[in-house]
Motif scaffolding. Structure first.
Motif, PDB file in Angstrom:
ATOM      1  N   GLU A   1      -0.775 -31.510  17.425  1.00  0.00           N
ATOM      2  CA  GLU A   1      -0.191 -30.594  16.468  1.00  0.00           C
ATOM      3  C   GLU A   1      -0.994 -30.644  15.174  1.00  0.00           C
ATOM      4  OE1 GLU A   1       3.866 -31.424  15.475  1.00  0.00           O
ATOM      5  OE2 GLU A   1       4.167 -29.448  14.575  1.00  0.00           O
ATOM      6  N   ALA A   2      -1.303 -29.477  14.653  1.00  0.00           N
ATOM      7  CA  ALA A   2      -1.968 -29.395  13.351  1.00  0.00           C
ATOM      8  C   ALA A   2      -0.962 -28.808  12.378  1.00  0.00           C
ATOM      9  CB  ALA A   2      -3.204 -28.514  13.427  1.00  0.00           C
ATOM     10  N   ILE A   3      -0.817 -29.452  11.226  1.00  0.00           N
ATOM     11  CA  ILE A   3       0.184 -28.990  10.265  1.00  0.00           C
ATOM     12  C   ILE A   3      -0.484 -28.667   8.934  1.00  0.00           C
ATOM     13  CG2 ILE A   3       2.321 -29.564   9.059  1.00  0.00           C
ATOM     14  CD1 ILE A   3       2.826 -31.634  11.303  1.00  0.00           C
ATOM     15  N   ASN A   4      -0.354 -27.421   8.535  1.00  0.00           N
ATOM     16  CA  ASN A   4      -0.811 -26.975   7.218  1.00  0.00           C
ATOM     17  C   ASN A   4      -2.233 -27.407   6.888  1.00  0.00           C
ATOM     18  OD1 ASN A   4       1.543 -25.665   6.667  1.00  0.00           O
ATOM     19  ND2 ASN A   4       2.517 -27.474   5.728  1.00  0.00           N
ATOM     20  N   VAL A   5      -3.138 -27.177   7.808  1.00  0.00           N
ATOM     21  CA  VAL A   5      -4.521 -27.586   7.583  1.00  0.00           C
ATOM     22  C   VAL A   5      -5.219 -26.562   6.687  1.00  0.00           C
ATOM     23  CG1 VAL A   5      -6.746 -27.998   8.686  1.00  0.00           C
ATOM     24  CG2 VAL A   5      -4.650 -28.827   9.753  1.00  0.00           C
ATOM     25  N   SER A   6      -5.874 -27.045   5.631  1.00  0.00           N
ATOM     26  CA  SER A   6      -6.615 -26.168   4.725  1.00  0.00           C
ATOM     27  C   SER A   6      -8.042 -26.684   4.599  1.00  0.00           C
ATOM     28  CB  SER A   6      -5.983 -26.155   3.332  1.00  0.00           C
ATOM     29  OG  SER A   6      -4.679 -25.643   3.412  1.00  0.00           O
ATOM     30  N   LYS A   7      -8.967 -25.744   4.457  1.00  0.00           N
ATOM     31  CA  LYS A   7     -10.371 -26.133   4.262  1.00  0.00           C
ATOM     32  C   LYS A   7     -11.058 -25.067   3.427  1.00  0.00           C
ATOM     33  CE  LYS A   7     -14.195 -28.409   4.890  1.00  0.00           C
ATOM     34  NZ  LYS A   7     -14.353 -29.743   4.324  1.00  0.00           N
ATOM     35  N   ARG A   8     -11.802 -25.531   2.452  1.00  0.00           N
ATOM     36  CA  ARG A   8     -12.479 -24.616   1.535  1.00  0.00           C
ATOM     37  C   ARG A   8     -13.978 -24.896   1.572  1.00  0.00           C
ATOM     38  NH1 ARG A   8      -9.938 -21.948  -2.351  1.00  0.00           N
ATOM     39  NH2 ARG A   8     -11.352 -20.935  -3.812  1.00  0.00           N
TER      40      ARG A   8
ATOM     41  N   GLN B   1     -12.064 -19.700   1.006  1.00  0.00           N
ATOM     42  CA  GLN B   1     -10.949 -20.442   1.594  1.00  0.00           C
ATOM     43  C   GLN B   1     -10.983 -20.162   3.095  1.00  0.00           C
ATOM     44  OE1 GLN B   1      -8.582 -22.323  -0.449  1.00  0.00           O
ATOM     45  NE2 GLN B   1      -8.129 -23.227   1.533  1.00  0.00           N
ATOM     46  N   ALA B   2     -11.649 -21.025   3.840  1.00  0.00           N
ATOM     47  CA  ALA B   2     -11.844 -20.759   5.264  1.00  0.00           C
ATOM     48  C   ALA B   2     -10.546 -20.937   6.046  1.00  0.00           C
ATOM     49  CB  ALA B   2     -12.925 -21.679   5.823  1.00  0.00           C
ATOM     50  N   LEU B   3      -9.718 -21.875   5.621  1.00  0.00           N
ATOM     51  CA  LEU B   3      -8.436 -22.117   6.276  1.00  0.00           C
ATOM     52  C   LEU B   3      -7.387 -22.317   5.198  1.00  0.00           C
ATOM     53  CD1 LEU B   3      -8.968 -24.745   9.100  1.00  0.00           C
ATOM     54  CD2 LEU B   3      -8.435 -22.342   9.378  1.00  0.00           C
ATOM     55  N   ASP B   4      -6.261 -21.648   5.359  1.00  0.00           N
ATOM     56  CA  ASP B   4      -5.216 -21.757   4.352  1.00  0.00           C
ATOM     57  C   ASP B   4      -3.906 -22.122   5.038  1.00  0.00           C
ATOM     58  OD1 ASP B   4      -3.751 -21.592   2.097  1.00  0.00           O
ATOM     59  OD2 ASP B   4      -3.904 -19.421   1.856  1.00  0.00           O
ATOM     60  N   LYS B   5      -3.557 -23.402   5.014  1.00  0.00           N
ATOM     61  CA  LYS B   5      -2.292 -23.886   5.561  1.00  0.00           C
ATOM     62  C   LYS B   5      -2.023 -23.349   6.963  1.00  0.00           C
ATOM     63  CE  LYS B   5       0.251 -25.180   1.518  1.00  0.00           C
ATOM     64  NZ  LYS B   5      -0.123 -24.675   0.236  1.00  0.00           N
ATOM     65  N   VAL B   6      -2.883 -23.707   7.875  1.00  0.00           N
ATOM     66  CA  VAL B   6      -2.732 -23.239   9.249  1.00  0.00           C
ATOM     67  C   VAL B   6      -2.082 -24.331  10.097  1.00  0.00           C
ATOM     68  CG1 VAL B   6      -3.958 -22.522  11.307  1.00  0.00           C
ATOM     69  CG2 VAL B   6      -4.706 -21.698   9.078  1.00  0.00           C
ATOM     70  N   SER B   7      -1.091 -23.946  10.878  1.00  0.00           N
ATOM     71  CA  SER B   7      -0.428 -24.886  11.781  1.00  0.00           C
ATOM     72  C   SER B   7      -0.553 -24.394  13.214  1.00  0.00           C
ATOM     73  CB  SER B   7       1.052 -25.014  11.429  1.00  0.00           C
ATOM     74  OG  SER B   7       1.183 -25.497  10.114  1.00  0.00           O
ATOM     75  N   LEU B   8      -0.501 -25.338  14.134  1.00  0.00           N
ATOM     76  CA  LEU B   8      -0.673 -24.989  15.536  1.00  0.00           C
ATOM     77  C   LEU B   8      -0.074 -26.098  16.393  1.00  0.00           C
ATOM     78  CD1 LEU B   8      -3.950 -23.752  17.081  1.00  0.00           C
ATOM     79  CD2 LEU B   8      -3.039 -25.881  17.911  1.00  0.00           C
ATOM     80  N   GLN B   9       0.606 -25.705  17.474  1.00  0.00           N
ATOM     81  CA  GLN B   9       1.196 -26.702  18.371  1.00  0.00           C
ATOM     82  C   GLN B   9       0.662 -26.505  19.778  1.00  0.00           C
ATOM     83  OE1 GLN B   9       5.422 -26.039  17.899  1.00  0.00           O
ATOM     84  NE2 GLN B   9       5.522 -27.695  16.392  1.00  0.00           N
ATOM     85  N   LEU B  10       0.067 -27.553  20.313  1.00  0.00           N
ATOM     86  CA  LEU B  10      -0.476 -27.484  21.671  1.00  0.00           C
ATOM     87  C   LEU B  10       0.432 -28.300  22.588  1.00  0.00           C
ATOM     88  CD1 LEU B  10      -2.687 -26.926  23.791  1.00  0.00           C
ATOM     89  CD2 LEU B  10      -3.954 -28.858  22.854  1.00  0.00           C
ATOM     90  N   ARG B  11       1.094 -27.631  23.536  1.00  0.00           N
ATOM     91  CA  ARG B  11       1.985 -28.337  24.455  1.00  0.00           C
ATOM     92  C   ARG B  11       1.169 -29.045  25.521  1.00  0.00           C
ATOM     93  NH1 ARG B  11       5.411 -24.746  27.476  1.00  0.00           N
ATOM     94  NH2 ARG B  11       3.819 -23.166  27.152  1.00  0.00           N
ATOM     95  N   GLN B  12       1.666 -30.175  25.953  1.00  0.00           N
ATOM     96  CA  GLN B  12       0.925 -30.919  26.970  1.00  0.00           C
ATOM     97  C   GLN B  12       0.902 -30.153  28.282  1.00  0.00           C
ATOM     98  OE1 GLN B  12       2.186 -34.935  27.571  1.00  0.00           O
ATOM     99  NE2 GLN B  12       0.593 -35.250  29.100  1.00  0.00           N
TER     100      GLN B  12
END
Lengths: 306, 508
Positions: free
Chosen positions: B7-14, B19-30
């Motif tokens: 799970e990625a929670i609120n990932v940001s990268k500049r 601002q390449a990523l702004d608070k991106v979340s994602l859930q990968l189910r097994q």
């Protein structure tokens, strides 16, 4: 055996002996360059390392009285120059060829400057093994007077080939040399690997210089190296970045270098300078041959990408 | 199975101003395949590179099996069982398959016993979804095999989470189905969790279980694939700002003859005739489309026109004057060209975007003055062109080779359309681009045509030609074998001519 035949035999033996004697510095410098280039960087400054190594080796051998300490000192100056090269090259927008040429000139000039007082004194020479003691032929005996450093170099070539093939560090160097991205994806520190490879390559080139001043031709003078460090770079291309082929190519270059003097020894004086130019002609021929794409197979990926 | 593999929670990268990523979340189910969908530059690659530690995110966290994990570099990710297949291959071309597989292991022994490695890897290869020969050098593998090798490389590391960055971009549709099908089987059989970056809806709908859409660095939406449809995803991906950019074909009053090619013959690299006596004419305000299967002389034709292949027989005339493809000719006649693979054919990858954009006019005002380059002017012009053509990231100083394919295409098109071209030659302008970029580039070409430019469009994509061209020519075996118009065009007949079986249809 008539005179004519024995003369040519003498030339042949002299060329063989010369291949070993003249080829040894080529061998060390080309193995050093091979190591550096495998990591994806070209160090043209090895000519400077060679001359600095020759001067430092001679000086330390003279001061300490030990030729072997001289060899170590020569290697150490090579390490320092290699470090400077690597440090400059890893700055952004710096070209390794340009840095190499600058360091070649720096190394040469520095060696002449510091080495001025070393022209007169006589330092101890590196010992030779008399492998030709069984023969009564003086020419053969002279040819088989083999320096210990040559043996070290001959053993080093297969050791380096094995190192590239089967050791973790060798594979790391090859990976860095093939692709920055692949190396980074593996978690390798590209600059560190290149720096270590350049420093190790510099060490070997410095040792090659010590052979020049401490064995053959022996003594310190400003005309000691006649571009051997640069020719060794051409030789690595010819050897397709393979340490074993570096060994064979060094012997070939050494033999070519010995052609002029050995012909002169049997009285063939016409075209003396022409024969002396044999290694340079050979360099040119190799460069032309190497410009065909086929020879470039085996070239490290980051060098090919330029 | 609803436990989360990652799970990625609120990932940001500049990156600098971007601002390449702004608070991106994602859930990968097994045990599932999760598709990450988005246009070029939407931040898909940046997100996964943050997950595997290639980049360190400025903010946000990554949970693995519901525990927070610090992943500082790709090696950490390896150790945690995350493996990534990058878009650009990370295989080492001069090494063998075996060497590449061994090298991928994070902790190599100091000395490698090749005999043992070969036996161990050979045995495990049997159980892999793809089999590959161990002793072949990687540079002898086809693109599809390299992609399979990249995947096998990760699977051999026993990864639990596999991340694939556009794995099918270099594959044929059949290969793509094979690769994705096998990967789906593995998620079902062995609990592998897969995060796959793509912009192909077909792959999402067919193979993925969940989908997350990114738009301009932001999280645009997530859904179960079973509960969604292509139209909804397309809207998420392109956003409300998407209005069809398709430009109408306007009638151009004055149609002067601009480009004439007269019995042109061009040889290929091996010296064999590739273009065998080709004649055509293009008028201003007209798009002439050349359809054909690649390898029928199109590349050599475009290279001859662009001056990349200066040796040709026959004549090329622009505005009635002889044209030889020299730089002076290009400038005098307003000849502009977007060749295929622009990064290779029309750009210098290691030079900056600004420098590449200045190639046409770097030695004239305002880019140079009194023999000196004026980098400020180049930069300003580049900044403007980047904004006009929507090149991302909008940074003039980075090497153009670092841009994604679609953005290189846009940047080169920006250069070629910067001054109104008289003649424009375009080859496969939309190869490998997502649909937003395709419609944008099509609109630009149509706008140039409407403004009176003579456009020669060479494309392997028949739909593209049908959409843009005023006249359609079919090239086969180095010759033009058929001519039609979009209104009369019959794809079946065109296809037959493309395949070189045109004679049977003469009765038509």
């Amino acid at each position: 055996m008539n005179g004519e035949e024995s003369q040519w035999l003498t030339v042949l033996i002299a060329v063989l002996g010369g291949a070993i004697r003249v080829g040894t510095p080529f061998l060390f410098v080309s193995l050093g360059e091979c190591l550096t280039e495998k990591s994806g960087r070209i160090n043209l400054g090895l000519e400077g390392n060679l001359i600095m190594g020759a001067m430092a080796g001679y000086g330390v051998a003279w001061i300490t009285g030990s030729a072997w300490l001289g060899v170590l000192a020569a290697g150490a100056t090579g390490v320092v120059l290699g470090f400077v090269h690597a440090l400059l090259c890893q700055q952004p927008r710096v070209n390794d060829i340009a840095v190499g040429i600058a360091l070649m000139i720096l190394g040469t000039g520095l060696a002449f400057f510091i080495g001025k007082p070393l022209i007169q004194p006589t330092a101890p020479h590196l010992p030779a093994l008399h492998l030709g003691a069984w023969s009564d032929n003086p020419a053969l005996r002279a040819a088989l007077e083999i320096n210990a450093l040559f043996i070290v170099g001959v053993l080093l070539a297969p050791a380096m080939a094995w190192f590239f093939r089967s050791s973790r560090w060798g594979l790391a160097i090859r990976t860095v040399g093939e692709s920055d991205d692949a190396a980074r994806a593996m978690g390798l520190n590209v600059n560190l690997v290149r720096m270590l490879a350049t420093m190790a390559g510099g060490f070997l080139a410095g040792v090659g210089g010590a052979f020049l001043s401490l064995y053959y031709p022996g003594g310190w003078s400003e005309g000691l190296s006649s571009g051997q460090g640069l020719m060794a770079v051409a030789l690595v291309i010819f050897a397709r970045w393979d340490p074993m082929r570096c060994l064979y190519a060094s012997l070939l270059f050494g033999g070519a270098g010995a052609l002029g003097p050995s012909l002169q020894a049997v009285g063939v004086t016409s075209g003396y300078y022409l024969f002396n130019a044999a290694p340079y002609v050979l360099t040119l021929i190799l460069m032309i041959a190497a410009s065909s794409t086929k020879v470039r197979s085996g070239m490290p990926g980051s060098l090919a990408a330029r | 199975m609803s436990t989360l593999a990652l799970e990625a929670i609120n990932v940001s990268k500049r990156f600098g101003d971007l601002q390449a990523l702004d608070k991106v979340s994602l859930q990968l189910r097994q045990g599932s395949i999760h598709a990450l969908l988005g246009e070029n530059g939407a931040g898909k690659s940046t997100l996964v590179k943050c997950i595997v530690g290639f980049y360190v995110p400025d903010d946000g966290e990554v949970l693995l099996g519901e525990r927070q994990q610090a992943i500082a570099n790709p090696r950490d990710a390896h150790d945690l069982g995350i493996g990534m297949v990058y878009q650009h291959f990370t295989l080492i071309p001069n090494m063998t398959v075996l060497e590449n597989l061994v090298l991928a292991r994070p902790h190599l022994p100091a000395v490698i016993d090749w005999r043992k490695e070969r036996e161990a890897i050979g045995a495990r290869m049997q159980k892999m979804p793809f089999q590959l020969p161990l002793d072949v050098s990687v540079n002898q593998l086809a693109a599809g095999e390299k992609q399979k090798l990249e995947i096998v490389k990760q699977l051999l590391l026993n990864v639990k989470v596999l991340i694939l960055d556009e794995p099918t971009s270099v594959l044929t549709p059949n290969e793509a189905d094979e690769v994705l099908g096998r990967i789906r089987d593995m998620t079902r059989d062995s609990g592998l969790s897969v995060l796959i970056i793509t912009h192909k809806f077909r792959e999402v709908m067919t193979y993925a279980d969940d989908v997350t859409v990114l738009r301009r660095g932001k999280h645009a939406g997530s859904a179960r694939v079973a509960d969604t449809n292509i139209k909804f995803l397309a809207e998420l991906m392109v956003g409300s700002e998407f209005t069809s950019t398709a430009l109408a074909r306007e009638s151009v009053a004055e149609q002067t003859l601009k480009l004439e090619i007269d019995t042109l013959k061009v040889a290929d690299d091996s010296g064999k005739a590739a273009v065998k006596g080709l004649s055509l004419q293009v008028r201003g305000g007209e798009v002439v489309g050349i359809a054909g299967v690649s390898g029928n002389g199109q590349r050599e034709l475009v290279e001859a026109l662009a001056g990349q292949r200066p040796q040709f027989y026959g004549e090329i005339r622009i505005m009635g004057e002889a044209y030889a493809g020299q730089r002076a000719d290009l400038l005098r006649h307003g000849f502009h060209c977007l060749p295929e693979e622009p990064l290779r054919n029309a750009a210098v990858g290691r030079m900056s975007v600004a420098e590449n954009l200045a190639f046409r006019r770097f030695d004239r005002q305002p880019f140079s003055f009194g023999g000196w380059l004026r980098r400020g002017a180049m930069r300003a012009a580049a900044t403007q062109a980047i904004a006009d053509f929507n090149v991302r990231p909008p940074v003039p100083g980075i090497p153009i080779g670092n841009l994604s394919g679609g953005n290189v295409q846009r940047a080169i098109l920006a250069r070629e359309l910067s001054e109104r071209p008289n003649v424009l030659v375009v080859a496969n302008p939309c190869f490998g681009l997502d649909f937003g970029a395709v419609s944008e580039i099509h609109a630009r070409i149509m706008a140039a045509r409407n403004a009176g430019t003579a456009v020669l469009l060479v494309s392997e994509d028949l739909d593209e030609i049908l959409e843009l061209a005023d006249r359609i020519l079919v090239m086969s075996g180095g010759r033009l074998v058929y001519e039609t118009t979009p209104t009369e065009a019959d794809p079946v007949i065109i296809g037959r001519h493309m395949a070189g079986h045109g004679e049977e249809t003469h009765a038509h």
